[in-house]
Design a protein around this motif. Structure first.
Motif, PDB file in Angstrom:
ATOM      1  N   ASP A   1       1.254  -0.433   0.039  1.00  0.00           N
ATOM      2  CA  ASP A   1      -0.336   0.022   0.126  1.00  0.00           C
ATOM      3  C   ASP A   1       0.912   1.315  -0.206  1.00  0.00           C
ATOM      4  O   ASP A   1       0.896   2.460   1.375  1.00  0.00           O
ATOM      5  CB  ASP A   1      -0.543   0.164   1.431  1.00  0.00           C
ATOM      6  CG  ASP A   1      -1.863   0.980   1.030  1.00  0.00           C
ATOM      7  OD1 ASP A   1      -2.517   1.579   0.317  1.00  0.00           O
ATOM      8  OD2 ASP A   1      -2.624   1.322   1.721  1.00  0.00           O
ATOM      9  N   ILE A   2       1.987   1.264  -0.998  1.00  0.00           N
ATOM     10  CA  ILE A   2       2.515   2.505  -0.838  1.00  0.00           C
ATOM     11  C   ILE A   2       2.171   3.033  -2.638  1.00  0.00           C
ATOM     12  O   ILE A   2       2.282   1.850  -3.306  1.00  0.00           O
ATOM     13  CB  ILE A   2       4.088   1.901  -0.923  1.00  0.00           C
ATOM     14  CG1 ILE A   2       4.242   1.612   0.781  1.00  0.00           C
ATOM     15  CG2 ILE A   2       4.990   2.689  -1.431  1.00  0.00           C
ATOM     16  CD1 ILE A   2       5.929   1.205   1.000  1.00  0.00           C
ATOM     17  N   ALA A   3       2.293   4.445  -2.565  1.00  0.00           N
ATOM     18  CA  ALA A   3       2.125   5.287  -3.970  1.00  0.00           C
ATOM     19  C   ALA A   3       3.648   5.522  -4.548  1.00  0.00           C
ATOM     20  O   ALA A   3       3.520   6.566  -2.890  1.00  0.00           O
ATOM     21  CB  ALA A   3       0.983   5.386  -4.668  1.00  0.00           C
ATOM     22  N   ILE A   4       4.771   5.528  -5.494  1.00  0.00           N
ATOM     23  CA  ILE A   4       5.683   6.179  -5.617  1.00  0.00           C
ATOM     24  C   ILE A   4       5.015   7.693  -6.319  1.00  0.00           C
ATOM     25  O   ILE A   4       4.758   7.542  -8.191  1.00  0.00           O
ATOM     26  CB  ILE A   4       6.947   5.012  -5.645  1.00  0.00           C
ATOM     27  CG1 ILE A   4       7.055   4.789  -4.608  1.00  0.00           C
ATOM     28  CG2 ILE A   4       8.222   6.526  -5.675  1.00  0.00           C
ATOM     29  CD1 ILE A   4       8.001   3.457  -4.938  1.00  0.00           C
ATOM     30  N   GLY A   5       6.022   9.207  -6.118  1.00  0.00           N
ATOM     31  CA  GLY A   5       5.976   9.983  -7.586  1.00  0.00           C
ATOM     32  C   GLY A   5       3.969  10.449  -7.498  1.00  0.00           C
ATOM     33  O   GLY A   5       3.317   9.874  -6.680  1.00  0.00           O
ATOM     34  N   TYR A   6       3.579  10.117  -9.257  1.00  0.00           N
ATOM     35  CA  TYR A   6       2.329  10.662  -8.832  1.00  0.00           C
ATOM     36  C   TYR A   6       1.475   9.770 -10.015  1.00  0.00           C
ATOM     37  O   TYR A   6       0.741   9.430 -10.693  1.00  0.00           O
ATOM     38  CB  TYR A   6       2.270  12.047  -9.783  1.00  0.00           C
ATOM     39  CG  TYR A   6       3.099  12.621  -8.973  1.00  0.00           C
ATOM     40  CD1 TYR A   6       2.809  13.658  -8.737  1.00  0.00           C
ATOM     41  CD2 TYR A   6       4.109  13.484  -9.464  1.00  0.00           C
ATOM     42  CE1 TYR A   6       2.694  14.808  -7.499  1.00  0.00           C
ATOM     43  CE2 TYR A   6       5.011  14.871  -9.003  1.00  0.00           C
ATOM     44  CZ  TYR A   6       4.104  15.145  -7.897  1.00  0.00           C
ATOM     45  OH  TYR A   6       4.700  16.332  -7.206  1.00  0.00           O
ATOM     46  N   TYR A   7       2.356   8.391  -9.982  1.00  0.00           N
ATOM     47  CA  TYR A   7       1.555   7.115 -10.197  1.00  0.00           C
ATOM     48  C   TYR A   7       0.487   6.408  -9.749  1.00  0.00           C
ATOM     49  O   TYR A   7       0.685   6.637  -8.564  1.00  0.00           O
ATOM     50  CB  TYR A   7       2.732   6.028 -11.181  1.00  0.00           C
ATOM     51  CG  TYR A   7       3.752   6.255 -11.405  1.00  0.00           C
ATOM     52  CD1 TYR A   7       3.733   6.102 -12.979  1.00  0.00           C
ATOM     53  CD2 TYR A   7       4.724   6.882 -11.314  1.00  0.00           C
ATOM     54  CE1 TYR A   7       4.665   6.611 -13.862  1.00  0.00           C
ATOM     55  CE2 TYR A   7       6.573   6.861 -11.636  1.00  0.00           C
ATOM     56  CZ  TYR A   7       5.699   6.567 -13.527  1.00  0.00           C
ATOM     57  OH  TYR A   7       6.672   7.086 -14.323  1.00  0.00           O
ATOM     58  N   LYS A   8      -0.554   6.463 -10.204  1.00  0.00           N
ATOM     59  CA  LYS A   8      -1.516   5.688  -9.404  1.00  0.00           C
ATOM     60  C   LYS A   8      -2.121   4.127  -9.725  1.00  0.00           C
ATOM     61  O   LYS A   8      -0.961   3.284 -10.280  1.00  0.00           O
ATOM     62  CB  LYS A   8      -3.383   5.917 -10.422  1.00  0.00           C
ATOM     63  CG  LYS A   8      -3.781   7.605 -10.501  1.00  0.00           C
ATOM     64  CD  LYS A   8      -4.957   7.821 -11.505  1.00  0.00           C
ATOM     65  CE  LYS A   8      -5.157   8.805 -10.864  1.00  0.00           C
ATOM     66  NZ  LYS A   8      -6.116   9.142 -12.068  1.00  0.00           N
ATOM     67  N   ARG A   9      -1.752   3.888  -8.087  1.00  0.00           N
ATOM     68  CA  ARG A   9      -1.738   2.390  -8.069  1.00  0.00           C
ATOM     69  C   ARG A   9      -3.329   1.412  -9.000  1.00  0.00           C
ATOM     70  O   ARG A   9      -3.886   1.732  -9.225  1.00  0.00           O
ATOM     71  CB  ARG A   9      -1.816   1.787  -6.617  1.00  0.00           C
ATOM     72  CG  ARG A   9      -0.842   2.543  -5.798  1.00  0.00           C
ATOM     73  CD  ARG A   9      -0.777   2.344  -4.276  1.00  0.00           C
ATOM     74  NE  ARG A   9      -0.872   0.714  -3.499  1.00  0.00           N
ATOM     75  CZ  ARG A   9      -1.679  -0.227  -3.329  1.00  0.00           C
ATOM     76  NH1 ARG A   9      -3.198   0.724  -3.617  1.00  0.00           N
ATOM     77  NH2 ARG A   9      -1.894  -0.746  -3.271  1.00  0.00           N
ATOM     78  N   SER A  10      -2.911   0.229  -9.354  1.00  0.00           N
ATOM     79  CA  SER A  10      -3.946  -1.057 -10.188  1.00  0.00           C
ATOM     80  C   SER A  10      -4.614  -1.012  -9.246  1.00  0.00           C
ATOM     81  O   SER A  10      -4.238  -0.966  -7.625  1.00  0.00           O
ATOM     82  CB  SER A  10      -3.050  -1.998 -10.806  1.00  0.00           C
ATOM     83  OG  SER A  10      -1.844  -1.628 -11.495  1.00  0.00           O
ATOM     84  N   VAL A  11      -6.219  -0.930  -9.131  1.00  0.00           N
ATOM     85  CA  VAL A  11      -6.995  -1.447  -8.522  1.00  0.00           C
ATOM     86  C   VAL A  11      -5.879  -3.221  -7.582  1.00  0.00           C
ATOM     87  O   VAL A  11      -6.525  -3.516  -6.759  1.00  0.00           O
ATOM     88  CB  VAL A  11      -8.724  -1.445  -8.662  1.00  0.00           C
ATOM     89  CG1 VAL A  11      -9.320  -2.046  -8.007  1.00  0.00           C
ATOM     90  CG2 VAL A  11      -8.657  -0.097  -9.069  1.00  0.00           C
ATOM     91  N   THR A  12      -6.614  -4.033  -8.647  1.00  0.00           N
ATOM     92  CA  THR A  12      -6.192  -5.532  -8.905  1.00  0.00           C
ATOM     93  C   THR A  12      -4.534  -5.645  -9.307  1.00  0.00           C
ATOM     94  O   THR A  12      -4.379  -5.196 -10.402  1.00  0.00           O
ATOM     95  CB  THR A  12      -6.739  -6.049  -9.969  1.00  0.00           C
ATOM     96  OG1 THR A  12      -8.087  -5.797  -9.590  1.00  0.00           O
ATOM     97  CG2 THR A  12      -6.325  -7.382  -9.953  1.00  0.00           C
ATOM     98  N   PRO A  13      -3.728  -5.996  -7.896  1.00  0.00           N
ATOM     99  CA  PRO A  13      -2.528  -6.156  -8.737  1.00  0.00           C
ATOM    100  C   PRO A  13      -2.037  -7.366  -9.934  1.00  0.00           C
ATOM    101  O   PRO A  13      -2.812  -8.637  -9.565  1.00  0.00           O
ATOM    102  CB  PRO A  13      -1.759  -7.112  -7.198  1.00  0.00           C
ATOM    103  CG  PRO A  13      -2.703  -7.506  -6.724  1.00  0.00           C
ATOM    104  CD  PRO A  13      -4.077  -6.841  -7.434  1.00  0.00           C
ATOM    105  N   ALA A  14      -1.115  -7.256  -9.867  1.00  0.00           N
ATOM    106  CA  ALA A  14      -0.434  -8.418 -11.603  1.00  0.00           C
ATOM    107  C   ALA A  14      -0.233  -9.352 -10.713  1.00  0.00           C
ATOM    108  O   ALA A  14       0.186  -9.365 -10.452  1.00  0.00           O
ATOM    109  CB  ALA A  14       0.341  -7.197 -12.617  1.00  0.00           C
ATOM    110  N   PRO A  15      -0.927 -10.857 -12.008  1.00  0.00           N
ATOM    111  CA  PRO A  15       0.162 -11.708 -11.405  1.00  0.00           C
ATOM    112  C   PRO A  15       1.407 -11.663 -11.432  1.00  0.00           C
ATOM    113  O   PRO A  15       1.894 -11.029 -11.746  1.00  0.00           O
ATOM    114  CB  PRO A  15       0.200 -12.695 -12.596  1.00  0.00           C
ATOM    115  CG  PRO A  15      -0.729 -11.635 -13.944  1.00  0.00           C
ATOM    116  CD  PRO A  15      -0.912 -10.617 -13.359  1.00  0.00           C
TER     117      PRO A  15
END
Length: 335
Positions: A258-272
């Motif tokens: 649960d970390i965001a770096i810079g201004y990138y948005k996190r994905s709702v569902t993590p990648a496999p």
């Protein structure tokens, strides 16, 4: 890293006092002086917006590095940094920018670093180099393949992806190349090791996976210098050149943090979990073994691992973290 001498510490201590008591006043004074010196260059009131922007740029150029970086840190992070006794990750990166290790110059240069990488992990992990001309001419353009990536060696974000040469032109790329080459990247965020890198344009093969997509960027933040091996956080940038760019942080076990770096948005569902994750981690461990901290950028299309770059001052020390406590937690990992 070269240890600070008393003069450097005195300079930074003085800067800290200014920041706490007279920073805004100092900035206003510089702006006023720059306004007077540049006023004669402008004629039309209709250009006032452009004039103000150029005045601000001129003002920034005369600020001492430590003061400029403190202002920039305050703008991006929301607080003034402690440059004398840094605590957070960003503060320690700012300190690196002001007193860089001499090794950073050659290892940050995106052309010179290729020899180092070949020696560490093998030539097969380098993205094939198409051309690195002394001058970008029409003859060079004509000889390029149908698909390629144009880059500059002396800074960040100097990247132009060309999927079909017929959809661009020599004139367009030459204009972009000239813009990059005329940019003194040191002046953008005062990362001092960039001052000694001679700007060059070069061309690499366009990496695509088997589905024809540009592979995700693996940006591995590696905190080394530990007997048990480095601590690694993986920032994965997906769809970087598309319309749905995301930035997700994972640990080495591929837990979605649960970390965001810079201004990138996190994905709702993590990648496999990537099947080639261990190969990516093994490569990063090898490349970070000589440093207490470095960000290792890799690409891994279809189980192949390619080197991107080494970054010693990511985000120039003004990289926002969400939550903010991550800035302090990562600061404890960096000597």
């Amino acid at each position: 890293m070269t240890p600070p001498n008393s003069a450097q510490l005195d300079e930074e201590a003085a800067a800290s006092v200014l920041l706490r008591k007279e920073l805004e006043l100092h900035e206003d004074k510089v702006l006023a002086e720059a306004s007077q010196s540049l006023a004669a260059l402008y004629q039309s009131p209709a250009q006032s917006g452009s004039v103000i922007r150029r005045i601000k740029e001129a003002a920034k150029s005369v600020l001492p590095d430590s003061l400029f970086l403190s202002l920039l840190h305050h703008k991006c992070i929301g607080r003034y940094p402690n440059l004398v006794r840094p605590v957070t990750f960003n503060e320690k990166i700012l300190q690196r920018s002001l007193r860089p290790d001499s090794r950073y110059i050659g290892l940050t240069d995106k052309l010179l670093v290729r020899e180092y990488i070949a020696g560490k992990i093998g030539q097969e992990h380098l993205i094939p180099l198409v051309a690195a001309p002394a001058e970008f001419t029409r003859k060079v353009f004509d000889a390029l393949p149908d698909a390629f990536v144009m880059k500059a060696n002396h800074g960040s974000s100097f990247v132009e992806v060309v999927r079909r040469k017929s959809e661009t032109s020599f004139e367009k790329l030459r204009l972009l190349a000239d813009k990059w080459l005329s940019t003194a990247f040191y002046s953008v965020a005062r990362e001092r090791h960039y001052r000694k890198i001679k700007p060059r344009i070069f061309f690499e093969q366009l990496l695509l996976d088997d589905s024809g997509k540009i592979p995700a960027d693996f940006k591995l933040h590696c905190f080394g210098g530990r007997p048990g091996g480095p601590i690694i956080y993986i920032l994965v940038i997906s769809d970087r050149f598309g319309s749905n760019t995301r930035g997700d942080v994972y640990d080495i076990d591929w837990n979605h943090l649960d970390i965001a770096i810079g201004y990138y948005k996190r994905s709702v569902t993590p990648a496999p979990r990537p099947p080639h994750l261990q190969a990516v981690l093994d490569t990063a461990v090898k490349l970070c073994e000589d440093f207490d901290y470095v960000r290792v950028d890799l690409y891994a299309p279809d189980n192949r691992v390619y080197f991107g770059e080494l970054t010693f001052t990511p985000g120039a020390g003004v990289l926002p973290f969400t939550p903010d406590k991550t800035d302090y937690e990562w600061g404890k990992l960096l000597a």
